[in-house]
Design a protein around this motif. Structure first.
Motif, PDB file in Angstrom:
ATOM      1  N   LEU A  97      75.799  24.172  32.161  1.00  0.00           N
ATOM      2  CA  LEU A  97      75.963  24.711  33.500  1.00  0.00           C
ATOM      3  C   LEU A  97      75.835  23.578  34.514  1.00  0.00           C
ATOM      4  CD1 LEU A  97      73.742  27.872  33.040  1.00  0.00           C
ATOM      5  CD2 LEU A  97      76.228  27.735  32.891  1.00  0.00           C
ATOM      6  N   ILE A  98      76.226  23.854  35.744  1.00  0.00           N
ATOM      7  CA  ILE A  98      76.130  22.865  36.815  1.00  0.00           C
ATOM      8  C   ILE A  98      74.733  22.961  37.411  1.00  0.00           C
ATOM      9  CG2 ILE A  98      77.095  22.105  39.017  1.00  0.00           C
ATOM     10  CD1 ILE A  98      79.710  23.556  38.134  1.00  0.00           C
ATOM     11  N   SER A  99      74.114  21.808  37.636  1.00  0.00           N
ATOM     12  CA  SER A  99      72.757  21.778  38.189  1.00  0.00           C
ATOM     13  C   SER A  99      72.731  22.400  39.580  1.00  0.00           C
ATOM     14  CB  SER A  99      72.240  20.345  38.243  1.00  0.00           C
ATOM     15  OG  SER A  99      72.969  19.607  39.201  1.00  0.00           O
ATOM     16  N   THR A 124      69.880  26.742  26.701  1.00  0.00           N
ATOM     17  CA  THR A 124      69.901  27.388  25.394  1.00  0.00           C
ATOM     18  C   THR A 124      69.856  28.890  25.599  1.00  0.00           C
ATOM     19  OG1 THR A 124      68.750  25.520  24.422  1.00  0.00           O
ATOM     20  CG2 THR A 124      68.721  27.561  23.178  1.00  0.00           C
ATOM     21  N   ARG A 125      70.744  29.588  24.929  1.00  0.00           N
ATOM     22  CA  ARG A 125      70.782  31.052  25.001  1.00  0.00           C
ATOM     23  C   ARG A 125      70.615  31.618  23.597  1.00  0.00           C
ATOM     24  NH1 ARG A 125      75.829  32.598  28.942  1.00  0.00           N
ATOM     25  NH2 ARG A 125      75.054  31.615  30.844  1.00  0.00           N
ATOM     26  N   ALA A 126      69.831  32.669  23.519  1.00  0.00           N
ATOM     27  CA  ALA A 126      69.646  33.359  22.241  1.00  0.00           C
ATOM     28  C   ALA A 126      70.848  34.270  22.000  1.00  0.00           C
ATOM     29  CB  ALA A 126      68.359  34.166  22.260  1.00  0.00           C
ATOM     30  N   TYR A 127      71.243  34.362  20.742  1.00  0.00           N
ATOM     31  CA  TYR A 127      72.372  35.209  20.379  1.00  0.00           C
ATOM     32  C   TYR A 127      72.090  35.817  19.011  1.00  0.00           C
ATOM     33  CZ  TYR A 127      77.108  36.737  19.333  1.00  0.00           C
ATOM     34  OH  TYR A 127      78.202  37.487  19.008  1.00  0.00           O
ATOM     35  N   SER A 128      72.309  37.102  18.889  1.00  0.00           N
ATOM     36  CA  SER A 128      72.128  37.792  17.607  1.00  0.00           C
ATOM     37  C   SER A 128      73.489  38.212  17.095  1.00  0.00           C
ATOM     38  CB  SER A 128      71.241  39.028  17.769  1.00  0.00           C
ATOM     39  OG  SER A 128      69.963  38.647  18.187  1.00  0.00           O
ATOM     40  N   GLY A 129      73.750  37.903  15.867  1.00  0.00           N
ATOM     41  CA  GLY A 129      75.016  38.283  15.268  1.00  0.00           C
ATOM     42  C   GLY A 129      75.702  37.094  14.635  1.00  0.00           C
ATOM     43  N   ALA A 172      81.139  34.566  29.986  1.00  0.00           N
ATOM     44  CA  ALA A 172      80.576  35.852  30.414  1.00  0.00           C
ATOM     45  C   ALA A 172      79.803  35.724  31.721  1.00  0.00           C
ATOM     46  CB  ALA A 172      79.676  36.418  29.312  1.00  0.00           C
ATOM     47  N   GLY A 173      79.429  34.512  32.105  1.00  0.00           N
ATOM     48  CA  GLY A 173      78.745  34.309  33.378  1.00  0.00           C
ATOM     49  C   GLY A 173      77.291  33.915  33.206  1.00  0.00           C
ATOM     50  N   LEU A 174      76.621  33.723  34.340  1.00  0.00           N
ATOM     51  CA  LEU A 174      75.224  33.298  34.354  1.00  0.00           C
ATOM     52  C   LEU A 174      74.288  34.453  34.007  1.00  0.00           C
ATOM     53  CD1 LEU A 174      75.307  31.299  37.714  1.00  0.00           C
ATOM     54  CD2 LEU A 174      75.314  30.339  35.418  1.00  0.00           C
ATOM     55  N   THR A 175      73.172  34.113  33.385  1.00  0.00           N
ATOM     56  CA  THR A 175      72.128  35.111  33.159  1.00  0.00           C
ATOM     57  C   THR A 175      71.295  35.227  34.428  1.00  0.00           C
ATOM     58  OG1 THR A 175      70.505  33.499  32.362  1.00  0.00           O
ATOM     59  CG2 THR A 175      72.003  34.471  30.707  1.00  0.00           C
ATOM     60  N   ASP A 176      70.464  36.251  34.520  1.00  0.00           N
ATOM     61  CA  ASP A 176      69.598  36.421  35.689  1.00  0.00           C
ATOM     62  C   ASP A 176      68.663  35.230  35.861  1.00  0.00           C
ATOM     63  OD1 ASP A 176      70.761  38.835  36.349  1.00  0.00           O
ATOM     64  OD2 ASP A 176      69.278  40.032  35.264  1.00  0.00           O
ATOM     65  N   GLU A 177      68.121  34.730  34.758  1.00  0.00           N
ATOM     66  CA  GLU A 177      67.211  33.586  34.822  1.00  0.00           C
ATOM     67  C   GLU A 177      67.935  32.345  35.354  1.00  0.00           C
ATOM     68  OE1 GLU A 177      64.530  30.695  31.963  1.00  0.00           O
ATOM     69  OE2 GLU A 177      65.336  32.542  31.124  1.00  0.00           O
ATOM     70  N   GLU A 178      69.154  32.125  34.900  1.00  0.00           N
ATOM     71  CA  GLU A 178      69.932  30.966  35.348  1.00  0.00           C
ATOM     72  C   GLU A 178      70.250  31.064  36.841  1.00  0.00           C
ATOM     73  OE1 GLU A 178      71.944  30.248  30.964  1.00  0.00           O
ATOM     74  OE2 GLU A 178      73.051  31.365  32.485  1.00  0.00           O
ATOM     75  N   LYS A 179      70.523  32.274  37.316  1.00  0.00           N
ATOM     76  CA  LYS A 179      70.765  32.475  38.745  1.00  0.00           C
ATOM     77  C   LYS A 179      69.502  32.163  39.546  1.00  0.00           C
ATOM     78  CE  LYS A 179      74.240  36.049  38.063  1.00  0.00           C
ATOM     79  NZ  LYS A 179      74.523  37.489  38.139  1.00  0.00           N
ATOM     80  N   LYS A 180      68.346  32.606  39.051  1.00  0.00           N
ATOM     81  CA  LYS A 180      67.073  32.339  39.739  1.00  0.00           C
ATOM     82  C   LYS A 180      66.787  30.845  39.818  1.00  0.00           C
ATOM     83  CE  LYS A 180      64.893  36.709  38.528  1.00  0.00           C
ATOM     84  NZ  LYS A 180      63.874  37.364  37.689  1.00  0.00           N
ATOM     85  N   LEU A 181      67.217  30.096  38.804  1.00  0.00           N
ATOM     86  CA  LEU A 181      67.012  28.648  38.786  1.00  0.00           C
ATOM     87  C   LEU A 181      68.003  27.902  39.680  1.00  0.00           C
ATOM     88  CD1 LEU A 181      66.330  28.144  34.978  1.00  0.00           C
ATOM     89  CD2 LEU A 181      64.673  27.955  36.844  1.00  0.00           C
ATOM     90  N   GLY A 182      68.959  28.624  40.236  1.00  0.00           N
ATOM     91  CA  GLY A 182      69.944  28.004  41.110  1.00  0.00           C
ATOM     92  C   GLY A 182      71.086  27.337  40.377  1.00  0.00           C
ATOM     93  N   LEU A 183      71.166  27.542  39.068  1.00  0.00           N
ATOM     94  CA  LEU A 183      72.255  26.935  38.300  1.00  0.00           C
ATOM     95  C   LEU A 183      73.568  27.610  38.666  1.00  0.00           C
ATOM     96  CD1 LEU A 183      70.449  26.623  34.878  1.00  0.00           C
ATOM     97  CD2 LEU A 183      70.728  24.884  36.636  1.00  0.00           C
TER      98      LEU A 183
END
Length: 129
Positions: A31-33, A43-48, A61-72
């Motif tokens: 992602l962009i800083s 790192t993202r967790a993935y099951s399957g 698929a886009g940013l996760t909520d945590e990534e948005k909070k970090l400003g990424l």
């Protein structure tokens, strides 16, 4: 008190099949800083089942909520269309708009990291963080 049986004879213990398992993986996306001065590895967790294009599909698929909070940030356009990888080629959907320089870097670095993870390919001389 009288007990009676229904006529079913005892049987030995019957074993079942193996218990189902869920494979959980950690995949790398780029992602962009928050400062917009470079890429950061996430790192993202993935099951399957994981294929070479799995991490790329997570990125698209886009940013996760945590990534948005970090400003990424990301410049990779989101799409619900699936992305495929064939050997060294990543096939993007036709409806995806032209990619910016940052989007190209994000896809490239994510693809390299994903291929290294899934196929065990050694990554050397690649300029990704």
């Amino acid at each position: 008190m009288t007990l009676s049986a229904c006529g079913v004879r005892p049987t030995p213990v019957l074993t079942g099949a193996e218990a189902p398992t869920v494979s959980s993986h950690e995949l790398t996306v780029y992602l962009i800083s928050a400062e917009q001065n470079g890429l950061v590895r996430r790192t993202r967790a993935y099951s399957g089942t994981v294929e070479t294009a799995t991490a790329i599909n997570l990125l698209v698929a886009g940013l996760t909520d945590e990534e948005k909070k970090l400003g990424l940030q990301t410049e990779v356009p989101t799409t619900s269309s699936r992305i495929y990888a064939v050997s060294n080629v990543v096939l993007l959907p036709e409806d995806m708009p032209p990619l910016s320089k940052w989007a190209q870097f994000q896809l490239y670095c994510t693809a390299i990291a994903s291929r290294a993870k899934v196929e065990g390919v050694q990554v050397s001389d690649i300029d990704c963080p």
